[in-house]
Design a protein around this motif. Structure first.
Motif, mmCIF file in Angstrom:
data_model
loop_
_atom_site.group_PDB
_atom_site.id
_atom_site.type_symbol
_atom_site.label_atom_id
_atom_site.label_comp_id
_atom_site.label_asym_id
_atom_site.label_seq_id
_atom_site.Cartn_x
_atom_site.Cartn_y
_atom_site.Cartn_z
ATOM 1 N N ARG A 133 0.905 -1.239 0.011
ATOM 2 C CA ARG A 133 -0.073 0.073 -0.070
ATOM 3 C C ARG A 133 0.741 1.152 -0.019
ATOM 4 N NH1 ARG A 133 -2.865 -2.873 3.949
ATOM 5 N NH2 ARG A 133 -1.834 -1.636 5.349
ATOM 6 N N ASP A 164 -0.371 2.798 -3.904
ATOM 7 C CA ASP A 164 -1.539 3.133 -3.575
ATOM 8 C C ASP A 164 -2.598 2.371 -4.519
ATOM 9 O OD1 ASP A 164 -1.830 4.311 -1.235
ATOM 10 O OD2 ASP A 164 -1.204 6.154 -2.134
ATOM 11 N N THR A 165 -3.503 1.793 -4.183
ATOM 12 C CA THR A 165 -4.787 1.266 -4.801
ATOM 13 C C THR A 165 -5.363 2.230 -5.452
ATOM 14 O OG1 THR A 165 -6.320 1.217 -3.072
ATOM 15 C CG2 THR A 165 -4.887 -0.727 -3.219
ATOM 16 N N ALA A 166 -5.673 2.049 -7.012
ATOM 17 C CA ALA A 166 -6.106 2.773 -7.650
ATOM 18 C C ALA A 166 -6.630 2.134 -8.884
ATOM 19 C CB ALA A 166 -5.520 4.087 -7.980
ATOM 20 N N TYR A 168 -8.187 7.213 -9.182
ATOM 21 C CA TYR A 168 -8.393 7.374 -7.568
ATOM 22 C C TYR A 168 -6.931 6.675 -7.430
ATOM 23 C CZ TYR A 168 -13.183 8.486 -8.410
ATOM 24 O OH TYR A 168 -14.267 8.934 -8.849
ATOM 25 N N GLY A 213 -4.440 6.840 -1.712
ATOM 26 C CA GLY A 213 -4.853 5.960 -0.662
ATOM 27 C C GLY A 213 -4.497 6.472 0.610
ATOM 28 N N TRP A 214 -4.595 5.509 1.823
ATOM 29 C CA TRP A 214 -4.149 6.256 2.982
ATOM 30 C C TRP A 214 -2.535 6.626 3.048
ATOM 31 C CZ3 TRP A 214 -1.021 5.882 7.327
ATOM 32 C CH2 TRP A 214 -1.583 5.993 8.566
ATOM 33 N N ILE A 265 -9.649 10.505 -4.084
ATOM 34 C CA ILE A 265 -9.651 9.528 -2.870
ATOM 35 C C ILE A 265 -11.011 8.850 -2.700
ATOM 36 C CG2 ILE A 265 -9.101 9.377 -0.499
ATOM 37 C CD1 ILE A 265 -7.657 12.194 -0.791
ATOM 38 N N LYS A 266 -11.037 7.414 -2.657
ATOM 39 C CA LYS A 266 -12.307 6.979 -2.312
ATOM 40 C C LYS A 266 -12.782 7.341 -0.720
ATOM 41 C CE LYS A 266 -12.783 4.397 -6.035
ATOM 42 N NZ LYS A 266 -13.996 4.455 -6.802
ATOM 43 N N MET A 293 -11.222 9.405 5.220
ATOM 44 C CA MET A 293 -9.816 9.262 4.969
ATOM 45 C C MET A 293 -9.023 10.307 5.239
ATOM 46 S SD MET A 293 -9.221 6.020 3.609
ATOM 47 C CE MET A 293 -7.633 6.110 2.741
#
Length: 593
Positions: free
Chosen positions: A10, A14-16, A59, A62-63, A280-281, A286
């Motif tokens: 992560r 970063d997930t996207a 997107y 992430g965090w 950002i989701k 978040m």
């Protein structure tokens, strides 16, 4: 996959997912779709930039992206370069360290202001520009125009590029002249801009990696500082600077405020993640969790790093260090072996430049989506590589021009000071805007924001802004930290603000009155990437009444009104053009999206 492995994935991956073009076009055409944050409906003024329900930029944040966007901009060159100017302004080691604590409190208070705005407008990137347009929808176009002027005029990263070049040459042991420094600064900025231009996903991954490295650098400095204080290094008297450390505090107001400007510069970046919230989701949830953590981590490391500097380096050397305080620390502790360590600071500056490019390019894009710059669809487009292509090119060009045009001696201090003045004005207006939005929502029966700042934080932030705006006019005893008039940056900052207002008046008020037309908004949805922009049209006075009857405030065609009016109207060609550009109608209620 182990927990540790998943966390590392992560961190750097970063997930996207890239947005589906058809879905983006369909969703983004329904601009009036209701948005909820923690179960509370969100209301947005129709006069701002159109809402993009699906981000054309994807997107990719992430965090860890949120954490490091803030950390990477905060931990750029400030903590490595400004301790000398702060000590020079305050004449006290103890007060210099205390200022970093005060800077942390200021950053947390201002961060809370951004969080309240994000809770109300969770799908608007651009941070300050988006929030100001929502806080002050009237006079129409005033704040979008003023902020566009400001962000374009200051869209450069020259100061960090300059420090990056100096630290690289310092690590190499090379005494570079001005043009050698300028050349390396331009080359470094060009490379980093190219990386951000090619891929948002990979630029964020690289920024995450560099940010992790710079946190390791600060942790290393902090731990080394403890070793110095414990007498385990070659430093002979690590306690020297801490004896009577509050003696000799300056009584010059200009020095006190200049030190605060430098502290603010070092903490600038706490709001960078708000520039990309649309990418950002679950953005507000978040950001609310991660952004305060970023400020806390940086605050602790900043304070410990400054303690380490003063433990290892005589105060007089730090006072005269210019932008090289960290380099002196490394050399004092490690001797000749420490001469290569400043290269790590250059890496930190590189991460800062990338974070600023990512954040500022979104701000420029949001200014364009409001329609108040020429060719808004070009600036808002994410083609051909899924990145804000035109804003990144603009930022690169302006940075290059500033590096070439300004002399190295005073350029760094002047640019830090100059940007701080309009920044303080806009932040003060954001704070006042919080109360204005709360008043409007209460008057219109709209639910309160999901997150509300304490009054004490708002008042404290406002007072800090006023202090930074008023006190720099007080004359310094030694002429200030630049070779020209000490208040030049204040005068230039005010001149820029007045220029913004004058430009707005001529463009939006005077010319329409003289040429007998009015400015109206048209909403466009791109067929290429699904991005949504406004475009400002000059509607003749004779057609204004009919235009207003057949369009909402955001420039969308009201189909019922068009049907009842008939296509034979005087501005039918305009209506037809808008119908082609807009995929679908939008429901409007009380001027809110």
């Amino acid at each position: 996959m182990t927990t540790t492995t998943a966390a590392l994935k992560r961190l750097f991956w970063d997930t996207a997912s890239a947005p589906d073009l058809a879905e983006a076009k369909e969703k983004n055409a329904q601009i009036g779709e209701q948005v909820f944050v923690e179960g509370v409906p969100v209301y947005q003024d129709g006069s701002g930039a159109p809402v993009e329900q699906i981000s054309p930029l994807g997107y990719h944040v992430g965090w860890f992206g949120i954490l490091f966007l803030n950390v990477s901009q905060m931990v750029g060159t400030g903590v490595f370069s400004t301790p000398g100017s702060i000590l020079r302004a305050l004449d006290s080691v103890g007060l210099s360290i205390l200022y970093w604590v005060i800077g942390s409190i200021i950053a947390f208070s201002a961060l809370a202001v951004y969080l309240e705005y994000a809770s109300m407008f969770p799908n608007r990137s651009g941070g300050q520009v988006a929030y100001l347009e929502q806080a002050y929808p009237r006079p129409v176009f005033l704040f979008p125009t003023a902020y566009a002027f400001f962000i374009v005029a200051f869209s450069f990263s020259s100061s960090n590029a300059v420090v990056l070049a100096r630290y690289i040459y310092r690590a190499a042991g090379y005494q570079a002249g001005d043009w050698a420094n300028k050349g390396l600064a331009i080359a470094a900025n060009s490379l980093l801009s190219l990386l951000c231009l090619i891929s948002t996903r990979w630029s964020i991954r690289l920024m995450n990696l560099i940010s992790a490295v710079k946190l390791i650098i600060l942790v290393f400095i902090a731990i080394t500082g403890f070793a110095v204080l414990g007498g385990r290094t070659r430093v002979k008297d690590p306690q020297a600077n801490f004896r009577n450390s509050f003696d000799g505090i300056t009584d010059n107001a200009n020095g006190i405020v200049n030190a605060l400007v430098n502290i603010n510069f070092a903490y600038t970046g706490y709001s960078n993640a708000f520039n990309v919230v649309a990418e950002i989701k679950n953005p507000f949830q978040m950001v609310k969790k991660v952004a305060p953590i970023s400020v806390l981590i940086v605050s602790i490391l900043y304070i410990l790093a400054n303690v380490a500097y003063f433990a290892a380096v005589p105060a007089e050397e730090i006072r005269e260090s210019k932008e090289l305080a960290a380099a002196l620390f490394f050399e004092a502790v490690f001797g000749r072996a420490g001469k290569a360590l400043p290269a790590l600071v250059a890496v930190s500056a590189a991460g800062n430049i990338m974070a600023v490019i990512i954040g500022d390019s979104r701000m420029i894009r949001e200014c364009a989506r409001q329609g108040i710059v020429p060719w808004p669809h070009v600036w808002a487009s994410t083609r051909p590589l899924g990145t804000p292509f035109a804003p990144i090119l603009l930022k690169w060009a302006l940075t290059t021009i500033v590096i070439l045009a300004l002399p190295f001696g005073d350029a760094f201090n002047f640019l830090v000071d100059l940007r701080s003045y309009p920044d303080s004005i806009f932040l003060f207006l954001m704070i006042v805007g919080i109360y204005y939005i709360r008043y409007r929502r209460k008057k219109e029966g709209i639910p309160e924001a999901p997150f509300q700042v304490w009054h004490v934080a708002l008042i404290f932030s406002a007072l800090v802004c006023l202090f930074l705006l008023i006190m720099p006019w007080y004359p310094p005893e030694d002429g200030g930290d630049v070779s020209f008039w000490y208040a030049t940056y204040c005068a230039v900052g005010i001149a820029l603000i007045l220029s913004m207002v004058a430009y707005y008046y001529v463009w939006i008020k005077l010319l329409p009155r003289l040429k007998k037309y009015q400015i109206r908004t048209e909403t466009l949805v791109s067929d290429e990437d699904g991005s949504v922009t406004h475009r400002l049209l000059k509607v003749p006075n004779a057609d204004v009444e009919e235009w207003d009857r057949t369009h909402d405030d955001a420039g969308n065609v009201l189909m019922d009104a068009v049907a009842s009016t008939g296509i034979e109207s005087r501005n039918a060609h305009l209506l037809k053009r808008v119908k082609v550009k807009n995929v679908g109608p939008m429901e409007v209620e009380n001027e809110k999206q």
